[in-house]
Write a protein that holds these residues in place. Structure first.
Motif, PDB file in Angstrom:
ATOM      1  N   HIS A 295       0.829  -1.219   0.000  1.00  0.00           N
ATOM      2  CA  HIS A 295       0.000   0.000   0.000  1.00  0.00           C
ATOM      3  C   HIS A 295       0.860   1.264   0.000  1.00  0.00           C
ATOM      4  O   HIS A 295       0.533   2.231  -0.686  1.00  0.00           O
ATOM      5  CB  HIS A 295      -0.954   0.015   1.199  1.00  0.00           C
ATOM      6  N   TYR A 296       1.959   1.250   0.774  1.00  0.00           N
ATOM      7  CA  TYR A 296       2.841   2.428   0.804  1.00  0.00           C
ATOM      8  C   TYR A 296       3.378   2.703  -0.610  1.00  0.00           C
ATOM      9  O   TYR A 296       3.460   3.843  -1.044  1.00  0.00           O
ATOM     10  CB  TYR A 296       4.011   2.202   1.777  1.00  0.00           C
ATOM     11  N   TYR A 299       0.397   3.995  -2.829  1.00  0.00           N
ATOM     12  CA  TYR A 299      -0.459   5.024  -2.208  1.00  0.00           C
ATOM     13  C   TYR A 299      -0.563   6.273  -3.093  1.00  0.00           C
ATOM     14  O   TYR A 299       0.428   6.771  -3.623  1.00  0.00           O
ATOM     15  CB  TYR A 299       0.131   5.387  -0.830  1.00  0.00           C
ATOM     16  N   ASN A 300      -1.785   6.749  -3.285  1.00  0.00           N
ATOM     17  CA  ASN A 300      -2.012   7.979  -4.056  1.00  0.00           C
ATOM     18  C   ASN A 300      -3.017   8.814  -3.280  1.00  0.00           C
ATOM     19  O   ASN A 300      -4.167   8.407  -3.086  1.00  0.00           O
ATOM     20  CB  ASN A 300      -2.561   7.580  -5.440  1.00  0.00           C
ATOM     21  N   LYS A 301      -2.573   9.983  -2.872  1.00  0.00           N
ATOM     22  CA  LYS A 301      -3.387  10.843  -2.015  1.00  0.00           C
ATOM     23  C   LYS A 301      -4.781  11.116  -2.595  1.00  0.00           C
ATOM     24  O   LYS A 301      -5.757  11.315  -1.859  1.00  0.00           O
ATOM     25  CB  LYS A 301      -2.633  12.162  -1.813  1.00  0.00           C
ATOM     26  N   ILE A 304      -7.921   7.292  -2.281  1.00  0.00           N
ATOM     27  CA  ILE A 304      -7.826   6.503  -1.042  1.00  0.00           C
ATOM     28  C   ILE A 304      -8.722   5.280  -1.215  1.00  0.00           C
ATOM     29  O   ILE A 304      -9.953   5.391  -1.251  1.00  0.00           O
ATOM     30  CB  ILE A 304      -8.246   7.355   0.187  1.00  0.00           C
ATOM     31  N   THR A 308      -6.446   0.896   4.997  1.00  0.00           N
ATOM     32  CA  THR A 308      -4.979   1.020   5.086  1.00  0.00           C
ATOM     33  C   THR A 308      -4.538   2.346   4.460  1.00  0.00           C
ATOM     34  O   THR A 308      -3.771   3.099   5.071  1.00  0.00           O
ATOM     35  CB  THR A 308      -4.275  -0.163   4.373  1.00  0.00           C
ATOM     36  N   ASP A 309      -5.046   2.655   3.262  1.00  0.00           N
ATOM     37  CA  ASP A 309      -4.715   3.931   2.614  1.00  0.00           C
ATOM     38  C   ASP A 309      -5.113   5.105   3.506  1.00  0.00           C
ATOM     39  O   ASP A 309      -4.383   6.077   3.633  1.00  0.00           O
ATOM     40  CB  ASP A 309      -5.487   4.054   1.290  1.00  0.00           C
ATOM     41  N   ILE A 312      -2.597   5.542   6.231  1.00  0.00           N
ATOM     42  CA  ILE A 312      -1.349   6.107   5.697  1.00  0.00           C
ATOM     43  C   ILE A 312      -1.560   7.605   5.452  1.00  0.00           C
ATOM     44  O   ILE A 312      -0.727   8.450   5.790  1.00  0.00           O
ATOM     45  CB  ILE A 312      -0.929   5.397   4.384  1.00  0.00           C
ATOM     46  N   ASP A 313      -2.719   7.925   4.887  1.00  0.00           N
ATOM     47  CA  ASP A 313      -3.049   9.325   4.591  1.00  0.00           C
ATOM     48  C   ASP A 313      -3.040  10.169   5.864  1.00  0.00           C
ATOM     49  O   ASP A 313      -2.578  11.304   5.870  1.00  0.00           O
ATOM     50  CB  ASP A 313      -4.439   9.354   3.939  1.00  0.00           C
TER      51      ASP A 313
END
Ligand code: HEM
Length: 542
Positions: A295-296, A299-301, A304, A308-309, A312-313
């Motif tokens: 996921h890291y 990851y795309n802001k 989401i 998990t995203d 991270i966000d």
């Protein structure tokens, strides 16, 4: 000389000093005693005295000492507690009352029973009873960073709990991918429910029977995997299967009363159970960690995808926010997903698996559930969350499963955060507290004929409405500050999975094999693994 100085140092009170000196004076009359023998005897006496002094608690004026059975040295009341603590501690509550103390190994444990007493502790005095004890086995769960089991300080735990709750709520109430579904949770359950029916049909055709827990657990794990990780697994996926089928062993160690948690020396002795427990946790963490790392990378802001995203966000936003009060590592934030995944499949699969067992044990109830669905939901479509209010018997059945099986007999152990009192008894800071949910769900003061399985106890006389006050007496999700954060999802999931399978399948025992409903003790109590049969409801029946 040394001896008497030692005794004087130990025993400040004249009376106690007298007793020890008298005991030593008697020694020579027992027979000829060597110097080394009298030294051993004296050291033992001093040790016993120190242990007694350690456990001696000054009771503040106006409060009483906790009642309870007399403990044996070293093992405490382990023998009386036995292998089914929910039964033995319920029996003890009849003798000692709603608040009493046992000793498991070296550790005093306060046991709470009775709905009013538990409400008083967990709601009215919630702050004082909201901590978790520092138990040896809990240190291996989620690498010691578990939201549910760790001894996080109140501020950190509260912040993590809020984050977990809001992530769960957003990803369950999010719109489904098509308007056919009212929300993401409904979409996941409906799709997994259909897969489950197909899977059971396939297995029935191939083998003539199936193990209910084995298949239900994969379907339920897929729902929480969908929300947490945005993915699902095949029913034969070896990696997921080996992980979710380990949950029995996890629960057996974490269930209230694991010896290594209470007799410190056992932590240093080889134990196959603890070894297995450590390895289960390591495998579980590795599984989640691999997905989190992926996921890291992706990851795309602006997109989401899942819980998990979103965690991270949250870490990224916090780094940009100069005013944020950073008290938690990224690991502790993203690690929340580990708890949600773990808590999200074992509990619900256990509830569903028990439901199937009870339907088989009570075929007339299974038939009533089917007739209710037939009369209230168009059989050409799958049931939905919105049908719930038209299916009161199904709701009553689920409540009775929660009550009668009490498959979570105790909450996760609590701990006092300061000296406190309950029902006039003094309870010191850092005391481990067990909450006996099983006792509340079987208390004859609350329930008529508590041992009989009778969903009708929750229904109005004409059977059309749920009795809310009865429903609220069932204790399954804890209460107060530590109350389960997945309760709404869990209730919806158990309801919708059941509605879907009852509409399509009829469950039966294996011919000639008696159904064994004896629970196996653990954090979540399971029925013994067994095989059942299922037949598809005939078209004309539908
Ligand atoms: C039928 C299903 C479920 C039952 C019976 C259940 C029951 C419980 C109980 C008894 C507790 C402990 C309360 C206490 O210590 O006083 C708890 C805690 C918790 N549950 Fe559940 N649960 C279920 C499903 C879920 C689901 C689906 C999730 C999340 C996806 C979840 C997440 C949690 C978490 C994170 C905690 C720890 C809360 C804290 O320590 O602050 N549970 N649950």
């Amino acid at each position: 000389m040394i001896n008497s100085t030692f005794i004087c140092l130990l025993c400040r009170s004249q009376k106690k000093r007298g007793v020890v000196i008298m005991a030593l004076m008697i020694l020579p009359f027992i027979g000829s005693v060597s110097v080394s023998e009298s030294l051993v005897a004296m050291t033992t006496l001093c040790l016993v005295y120190l242990i007694l002094k350690f456990f001696h608690i000054e009771i503040p004026e106006g409060l009483r000492r906790l009642p309870g059975p007399k403990p044996l040295p070293i093992i405490g009341n382990v023998l009386e507690v036995g292998s089914r603590p929910y039964l033995s501690l319920t029996a003890m509550s009849k003798r000692y009352g709603d608040v009493f103390q046992i000793q498991i190994g070296m550790r005093p444990v306060v046991v709470l029973s009775g709905i009013d007493t538990v409400r008083q502790a967990l709601i009215k005095q919630g702050e004082e009873f909201a901590s978790r004890p520092d138990l040896y086995s809990f240190r291996f769960i989620n690498d010691g960073k578990s939201l549910a089991f760790s001894t996080d300080q109140a501020g950190v735990w509260r912040a993590r709990r809020k984050l977990a709750y809001s992530a769960l709520r957003s990803f369950s109430t999010l719109d489904g991918t098509t308007p056919e579904y009212s929300c993401m949770l409904e979409e996941h359950i409906c799709k997994e429910g259909d897969y489950l029916i197909k899977q059971l049909n396939t297995v029935m055709k191939a083998d003539g029977s199936f193990d209910p827990f084995r298949h239900i657990v994969v379907s339920v794990a897929n729902v929480i995997c969908g929300m947490c990780f945005g993915r699902r697994y095949d029913h034969n996926d070896e990696e997921l299967l080996s992980l979710v089928n380990l949950s029995d062993e996890f629960g057996q160690v974490v269930g209230s009363g694991n010896p290594a948690d209470f007799i410190p020396i056992l932590q240093f002795l080889p134990s196959s159970t603890m070894k297995k427990f450590v390895s289960i946790n390591a495998r579980f963490n590795k599984f989640v960690q691999k997905i989190v790392t992926e996921h890291y990378v992706t990851y795309n802001k602006d997109n989401i995808r899942d819980i998990t995203d979103s965690l991270i966000d949250h870490c990224e936003d916090r780094k940009l926010d100069e005013n944020s009060n950073i008290q938690m590592s990224d690991e502790k934030i993203v690690g929340i997903v580990n708890d949600l995944f773990g808590a999200g499949f074992d509990t619900i699969s256990t509830a569903l698996s028990w439901s199937v067992m009870y339907m088989v044990a009570y075929p007339e109830i299974q038939e009533r559930l089917y007739q209710e669905l037939k009369n209230n939901v168009d059989l050409n479509r799958s049931p939905r969350l919105s049908d719930k209010s038209n299916l009161p018997f199904l709701e009553a059945f689920i409540l009775e499963i929660f009550r009668h099986s009490s498959f979570l007999p105790f909450t996760i152990p609590h701990c006092t955060s300061k000296d406190t009192s309950l029902n006039g008894y003094f309870i010191p800071k850092d005391t481990c507290v067990f909450i006996n949910q099983w006792q509340i769900n079987h208390d004859p003061e609350l329930w008529k004929d508590p041992s009989s399985f009778n969903p009708d106890r929750f229904l109005s006389d004409d059977g059309t409405e749920l009795k809310k006050t009865e429903a609220e007496k069932v204790m399954t999700f804890g209460m107060g500050k530590r109350r389960c954060i997945g309760e709404v999802i869990a209730r919806n999931e158990v309801y919708l999975f059941l509605a879907i399978i009852v509409q399509k399948l009829q469950f039966h025992a294996m011919p000639g094999e008696p159904l064994d409903m004896t629970p196996e003790y653990g954090l979540t109590m399971k029925h013994k693994r067994c095989h059942l049969r299922a037949t598809v409801r005939a078209r004309d029946e539908q």
